[in-house]
Design a protein around this motif. Structure first.
Motif, short mmCIF file in Angstrom:
data_model
loop_
_atom_site.label_atom_id
_atom_site.label_comp_id
_atom_site.label_asym_id
_atom_site.label_seq_id
_atom_site.Cartn_x
_atom_site.Cartn_y
_atom_site.Cartn_z
N VAL A 116 0.87 -1.23 0.22
CA VAL A 116 0.02 -0.13 0.17
C VAL A 116 0.82 1.26 0.06
O VAL A 116 2.07 1.25 0.33
CB VAL A 116 -1.05 0.01 1.25
N ASP A 117 0.32 2.41 -0.35
CA ASP A 117 0.95 3.80 -0.33
C ASP A 117 0.76 4.39 1.18
O ASP A 117 -0.48 4.71 1.40
CB ASP A 117 0.25 4.41 -1.31
N TYR A 118 1.69 4.01 2.01
CA TYR A 118 1.50 4.65 3.18
C TYR A 118 1.29 6.13 3.39
O TYR A 118 0.62 6.56 4.62
CB TYR A 118 2.69 4.20 4.18
N GLN A 119 1.74 6.87 2.42
CA GLN A 119 1.25 8.26 2.44
C GLN A 119 -0.05 8.79 1.90
O GLN A 119 -0.30 9.81 1.88
CB GLN A 119 2.51 9.09 1.54
N SER A 120 -0.62 7.78 1.11
CA SER A 120 -2.02 8.04 0.59
C SER A 120 -3.14 8.56 1.60
O SER A 120 -3.13 7.87 2.69
CB SER A 120 -2.45 6.94 -0.27
N SER A 121 -3.75 9.60 1.43
CA SER A 121 -4.81 9.99 2.34
C SER A 121 -5.90 8.74 2.60
O SER A 121 -6.51 8.54 3.80
CB SER A 121 -5.62 11.19 1.77
N VAL A 164 -3.59 11.88 15.66
CA VAL A 164 -2.34 12.79 16.11
C VAL A 164 -1.25 12.16 15.35
O VAL A 164 -1.30 10.79 15.11
CB VAL A 164 -2.27 12.77 17.58
N PRO A 165 -0.07 12.81 15.25
CA PRO A 165 1.09 12.03 14.66
C PRO A 165 1.80 11.35 15.67
O PRO A 165 1.82 11.79 16.77
CB PRO A 165 1.96 13.34 14.23
N VAL A 166 2.22 10.10 15.41
CA VAL A 166 2.90 9.48 16.53
C VAL A 166 4.45 9.15 15.60
O VAL A 166 4.28 8.17 14.89
CB VAL A 166 2.29 8.20 16.90
N GLY A 167 5.37 9.77 15.99
CA GLY A 167 6.30 9.52 14.84
C GLY A 167 6.14 10.31 13.79
O GLY A 167 5.31 11.35 13.43
N LYS A 168 6.49 9.56 12.70
CA LYS A 168 6.10 9.83 11.32
C LYS A 168 4.76 9.05 10.86
O LYS A 168 4.38 9.17 9.91
CB LYS A 168 7.25 9.32 10.31
N LEU A 169 4.26 8.30 11.91
CA LEU A 169 3.04 7.50 11.42
C LEU A 169 1.86 8.32 12.10
O LEU A 169 2.00 9.35 12.83
CB LEU A 169 2.88 6.38 12.31
N GLN A 170 0.83 8.16 11.27
CA GLN A 170 -0.64 8.52 11.66
C GLN A 170 -1.03 7.78 12.79
O GLN A 170 -1.57 6.46 12.68
CB GLN A 170 -1.57 8.88 10.53
#
Length: 239
Positions: A116-121, A164-170
């Protein structure tokens, strides 16, 4: 004859006094102070405390210190002037061994193990949906447990989950409190949860007399630390 009796008595005392000092006196001595928390289950001894690897740059309240606890337990120690105020715990769960969260991902439209594209909305929205389902189950479990433990003496209050952001993760921030009917707080819990595609990260701390690790002894110290915890979670070095 009297001298022989004294010699025998003295010999017996020489034997008994060391034994008494060894086995009896320790029972009356004050217990040794334990400054660091302990847990029954520890990660692999070769891994070390995970906080040493993931803790980013963090601000602290005046005269407070924040650092990975000594040992291998996944605990972050919060202290002031040498006194331990509380700890924050992180647990990491492999998706491969977590059928419950796999089902939540499938319900949200994500096939476990797929690329998957982890950056996709779209993907982030689906992950948040699965995480919210996890939080709802967590709330339900705690509410049921507290109902059986406290009955109507404590009111269970869940906080609305917040993305919220947790590190670079959503991720999601969540929490709940147990309020006494006569006033006051019985317990308060604060958590963060995030998912990186293969692992689930759960970060928790609390004011709760019944919790062994990941807790603060005083509610006021947890309240002071709360905004700093939010900043720590947002700056973690997670994959």
């Amino acid at each position: 004859m009297l001298r022989l009796y004294h010699l025998l008595l003295g010999s017996i005392l020489l034997i008994l006094i060391p034994l008494a000092a060894k086995f009896v006196l320790p029972q009356f001595s004050p217990p040794k102070e334990v400054k660091s928390p302990t847990v029954t289950k520890l990660p692999n001894l070769n891994e070390g405390n995970i906080w040493q690897k993931i803790l980013g740059n963090t601000a602290t309240p005046t005269n407070w210190q924040i650092a990975a606890c000594e040992g291998n337990a996944p605990l972050l120690c919060v202290s002031s002037k040498g006194e331990l105020l509380g700890t924050v715990e992180i647990n990491i769960y492999s998706l491969a061994n977590n059928e419950d969260f796999q089902k939540k991902l499938i319900t949200a439209g994500i096939s476990p193990g797929s690329e998957v594209d982890y950056q996709s909305s779209k993907y982030q929205t689906q992950v948040l949906s699965a995480l919210k389902a996890w939080v709802e189950d967590n709330y339900a479990a705690f509410a049921k447990d507290r109902q059986g433990k406290y009955g109507k003496q404590i009111t269970f209050l869940a906080y609305p989950p917040q993305p919220v952001p947790v590190g670079k993760l959503q991720g999601i921030r969540y929490g709940f409190a147990g309020l006494k009917l006569k006033g006051g707080v019985q317990e308060q819990h604060i958590g963060h949860i995030a998912f990186d595609g293969t692992k689930l990260y759960v970060i928790t701390t609390a004011f709760d007399p019944g919790t062994q690790t990941g807790k603060f002894e005083k509610l006021e110290n947890l309240a002071i630390f709360q905004p700093y915890l939010y900043a720590i979670a947002a700056d973690l070095r997670l994959p």
